[in-house]
Design a protein around this motif. Structure first.
Motif, mmCIF file in Angstrom:
data_model
loop_
_atom_site.group_PDB
_atom_site.id
_atom_site.type_symbol
_atom_site.label_atom_id
_atom_site.label_comp_id
_atom_site.label_asym_id
_atom_site.label_seq_id
_atom_site.Cartn_x
_atom_site.Cartn_y
_atom_site.Cartn_z
ATOM 1 N N LEU A 47 58.441 59.240 4.704
ATOM 2 C CA LEU A 47 58.166 58.500 3.471
ATOM 3 C C LEU A 47 56.876 59.018 2.854
ATOM 4 N N PHE A 48 56.898 59.199 1.516
ATOM 5 C CA PHE A 48 55.759 59.714 0.752
ATOM 6 C C PHE A 48 55.379 58.697 -0.310
ATOM 7 N N LEU A 49 54.123 58.741 -0.733
ATOM 8 C CA LEU A 49 53.624 57.833 -1.767
ATOM 9 C C LEU A 49 53.973 58.418 -3.136
ATOM 10 N N ARG A 50 54.491 57.563 -4.031
ATOM 11 C CA ARG A 50 55.053 58.048 -5.282
ATOM 12 C C ARG A 50 54.005 58.730 -6.172
ATOM 13 N N TYR A 51 52.849 58.126 -6.334
ATOM 14 C CA TYR A 51 51.892 58.703 -7.282
ATOM 15 C C TYR A 51 51.355 60.041 -6.777
ATOM 16 N N GLN A 52 51.273 60.243 -5.456
ATOM 17 C CA GLN A 52 50.863 61.537 -4.929
ATOM 18 C C GLN A 52 51.939 62.595 -5.160
ATOM 19 N N VAL A 53 53.195 62.206 -5.004
ATOM 20 C CA VAL A 53 54.302 63.139 -5.260
ATOM 21 C C VAL A 53 54.341 63.521 -6.737
ATOM 22 N N GLU A 54 54.144 62.549 -7.617
ATOM 23 C CA GLU A 54 54.170 62.846 -9.050
ATOM 24 C C GLU A 54 53.000 63.739 -9.459
ATOM 25 N N GLU A 55 51.821 63.504 -8.903
ATOM 26 C CA GLU A 55 50.683 64.372 -9.230
ATOM 27 C C GLU A 55 50.951 65.818 -8.824
ATOM 28 N N PHE A 56 51.507 66.022 -7.649
ATOM 29 C CA PHE A 56 51.799 67.390 -7.214
ATOM 30 C C PHE A 56 52.925 68.002 -8.048
ATOM 31 N N ALA A 57 53.936 67.195 -8.430
ATOM 32 C CA ALA A 57 55.037 67.718 -9.241
ATOM 33 C C ALA A 57 54.562 68.079 -10.651
ATOM 34 N N TRP A 58 53.652 67.264 -11.273
ATOM 35 C CA TRP A 58 53.126 67.612 -12.597
ATOM 36 C C TRP A 58 52.322 68.914 -12.516
ATOM 37 N N LYS A 59 51.570 69.045 -11.412
ATOM 38 C CA LYS A 59 50.779 70.261 -11.257
ATOM 39 C C LYS A 59 51.675 71.486 -11.053
ATOM 40 N N THR A 89 61.599 58.653 -0.184
ATOM 41 C CA THR A 89 62.128 59.402 0.946
ATOM 42 C C THR A 89 62.062 60.904 0.653
ATOM 43 N N LYS A 90 62.308 61.662 1.682
ATOM 44 C CA LYS A 90 62.268 63.125 1.545
ATOM 45 C C LYS A 90 63.380 63.632 0.630
ATOM 46 N N THR A 91 64.543 62.996 0.676
ATOM 47 C CA THR A 91 65.658 63.408 -0.180
ATOM 48 C C THR A 91 65.349 63.149 -1.643
ATOM 49 N N PHE A 125 62.220 68.185 -7.406
ATOM 50 C CA PHE A 125 62.469 69.608 -7.121
ATOM 51 C C PHE A 125 61.366 70.223 -6.261
ATOM 52 N N LEU A 126 60.989 69.503 -5.216
ATOM 53 C CA LEU A 126 60.012 70.035 -4.276
ATOM 54 C C LEU A 126 60.752 70.726 -3.132
ATOM 55 N N THR A 127 60.178 71.816 -2.651
ATOM 56 C CA THR A 127 60.822 72.605 -1.605
ATOM 57 C C THR A 127 60.476 72.053 -0.224
ATOM 58 N N GLU A 128 61.175 72.557 0.776
ATOM 59 C CA GLU A 128 60.961 72.100 2.144
ATOM 60 C C GLU A 128 59.577 72.464 2.671
ATOM 61 N N PRO A 129 59.070 73.695 2.460
ATOM 62 C CA PRO A 129 57.706 73.986 2.941
ATOM 63 C C PRO A 129 56.639 73.102 2.302
ATOM 64 N N GLU A 130 56.817 72.735 1.041
ATOM 65 C CA GLU A 130 55.833 71.870 0.385
ATOM 66 C C GLU A 130 55.852 70.463 0.982
ATOM 67 N N LEU A 131 57.025 69.987 1.325
ATOM 68 C CA LEU A 131 57.114 68.646 1.914
ATOM 69 C C LEU A 131 56.647 68.623 3.363
ATOM 70 N N GLN A 132 56.686 69.746 4.054
ATOM 71 C CA GLN A 132 56.243 69.797 5.436
ATOM 72 C C GLN A 132 54.721 69.938 5.558
ATOM 73 N N ASP A 133 54.042 70.319 4.494
ATOM 74 C CA ASP A 133 52.590 70.495 4.531
ATOM 75 C C ASP A 133 51.913 69.128 4.392
ATOM 76 N N VAL A 134 51.279 68.697 5.467
ATOM 77 C CA VAL A 134 50.636 67.376 5.463
ATOM 78 C C VAL A 134 49.380 67.377 4.594
ATOM 79 N N LYS A 135 48.735 68.520 4.460
ATOM 80 C CA LYS A 135 47.527 68.569 3.631
ATOM 81 C C LYS A 135 47.843 68.351 2.165
ATOM 82 N N ILE A 136 49.029 68.758 1.734
ATOM 83 C CA ILE A 136 49.408 68.571 0.324
ATOM 84 C C ILE A 136 49.931 67.162 0.088
ATOM 85 N N LEU A 137 50.860 66.730 0.930
ATOM 86 C CA LEU A 137 51.490 65.419 0.767
ATOM 87 C C LEU A 137 51.458 64.682 2.101
ATOM 88 N N PRO A 138 50.575 63.702 2.258
ATOM 89 C CA PRO A 138 50.599 62.886 3.492
ATOM 90 C C PRO A 138 51.888 62.076 3.554
#
Length: 372
Positions: A270-282, A233-235, A242-255
């Motif tokens: 709802l976001f896919l876990r491995y995509q969220v983790e890849e962006f957070a590691w980066k 979930t978004k929460t 620790f992702l910010t609101e603008p990052e979560l609203q960008d569909v190109k970064i996180l579908p």
């Protein structure tokens, strides 16, 4: 006060009036039975109501009788088609003043025929609705009904009639599309160019993940790697990674996909876990740096909490001290007596500026004064 008894003359007058009324009533009854049918109507002339009577002819009376018999025959036929007892019409016609039809053989007209009629009608309607199959809705079998569409020379446009499913909002349409099961894609023509699974190179990929998140994974690998391909979930993305609101609203970064919230608030994202983790590691440099950031934020949070606690404790001590002093003054118990200074003789300190000093003998408090 008791009523006054009637005299003989009054009783005789009452009896005479009663006999005259009875004779008049009998005379009227004989005129109705044997006399001609008379139609009365009223009209207004010069503000006054004038009544007139017209005597009906033999042809008119015969036509009225034929119409009445025809109406009774139609009523009997309708009762017979509905499977009801035709003898009931006899009782209804008798109540309306018309000659009743003869009841069937071996049956007498009962006084509760009207009640039986209502019960028979109710049973007939109930049995008919019980054995009648439910109506068939075309929308359950036909997705695009071209008979309800009009050709506008630029494509078919659905023309919804009044009372149909037309006029729904975009939000309702999206929710309806989400509830519909996704159709499995057709098998690829060339297996060598078909998208393959990340884990096992299978071409039978999950249609939902591939369509919504562009993630090529088959259903078996999705079940085996639940932690990697689960939805967040978004929460959870905001608090755990620790992702910010603008990052979560960008569909190109996180579908993401949106679904109805079971708690009744705004729609879930709802976001896919491995995509969220890849962006957070980066973003943070890796899982170790993310853990260090989490520990730093926890330390800052504890420090802020401790500071707020000490400030509240200090305010509470001040308030408790003031309340205790006020209570002692109010009750007079354990209260320290008021101190009255006992000043000593003045001592001159600076004669040029005319400054002298006094000292309390009991508490040792000193005070400087200027004398004139």
């Amino acid at each position: 006060m008791p009523p006054r008894p009637l005299s003989d003359a009054q009783r005789a007058r009452i009896e005479e009036n009663r006999k005259r009324a009875l004779a008049r009533q009998e005379q009227r009854g004989q005129q109705v039975e044997s006399g001609p049918i008379i139609s009365t109507f009223a009209k207004v002339e010069n503000g006054a109501i004038k009544r007139s009577r017209i005597e009906l002819s033999d042809d008119q009376r015969a036509r009225i009788e034929r119409n009445r018999q025809r109406a009774l025959e139609i009523r009997r036929k309708r009762a017979g088609e509905a499977g009801l007892d035709t003898s009931v019409t006899a009782s209804s016609s008798a109540s309306s003043g018309a000659p009743a039809a003869a009841p069937p053989e071996n049956r007498m007209v009962q006084p509760d025929d009207n009640i039986r009629l209502n019960k028979n009608q109710h049973d007939f309607v109930e049995n008919k609705s019980r054995f009648q199959p439910p109506p068939i809705r075309r929308k359950d079998y036909i997705e695009y009904d071209f008979s309800t569409m009009s050709d506008s020379k630029g494509g078919f446009i659905a023309t919804h009639e009044e009372g149909s499913e037309g006029g729904e909002s975009l939000k309702d349409w999206k929710e309806k599309q989400e509830r519909r099961p996704l159709r499995e894609p057709a098998p690829p023509i060339d297996p060598t160019t078909a998208p393959k699974c990340f884990e096992c190179d299978s071409i039978e990929i999950d249609a939902q993940l591939y369509e919504k998140f562009n993630a090529r994974v088959c259903k078996q690998c999705k079940r085996e790697h639940r932690d990697k391909y689960s939805l967040l979930t978004k929460t959870e993305c905001r608090e755990d990674y620790f992702l910010t609101e603008p990052e979560l609203q960008d569909v190109k970064i996180l579908p993401r996909i949106e679904k109805a919230n079971p708690h009744g608030f705004s729609r879930m994202q709802l976001f896919l876990r491995y995509q969220v983790e890849e962006f957070a590691w980066k973003k943070w440099g890796g899982p170790d740096e993310l853990d260090a950031e989490w520990e730093r934020r926890q330390a800052v949070k504890l420090k802020r909490k401790e500071k707020r606690y000490q400030q509240e404790l200090k305010e509470m001590r001040k308030k408790t001290r003031a309340e205790e002093y006020t209570r002692k003054l109010r009750n007079g118990e354990g209260m320290v007596e008021r101190h009255v200074h006992d000043w000593s003789a003045p001592m001159v300190i600076d004669e040029a500026n005319r400054i002298m000093k006094r000292r309390c003998i009991d508490c040792g408090m000193e005070m400087e004064e200027v004398y004139i």
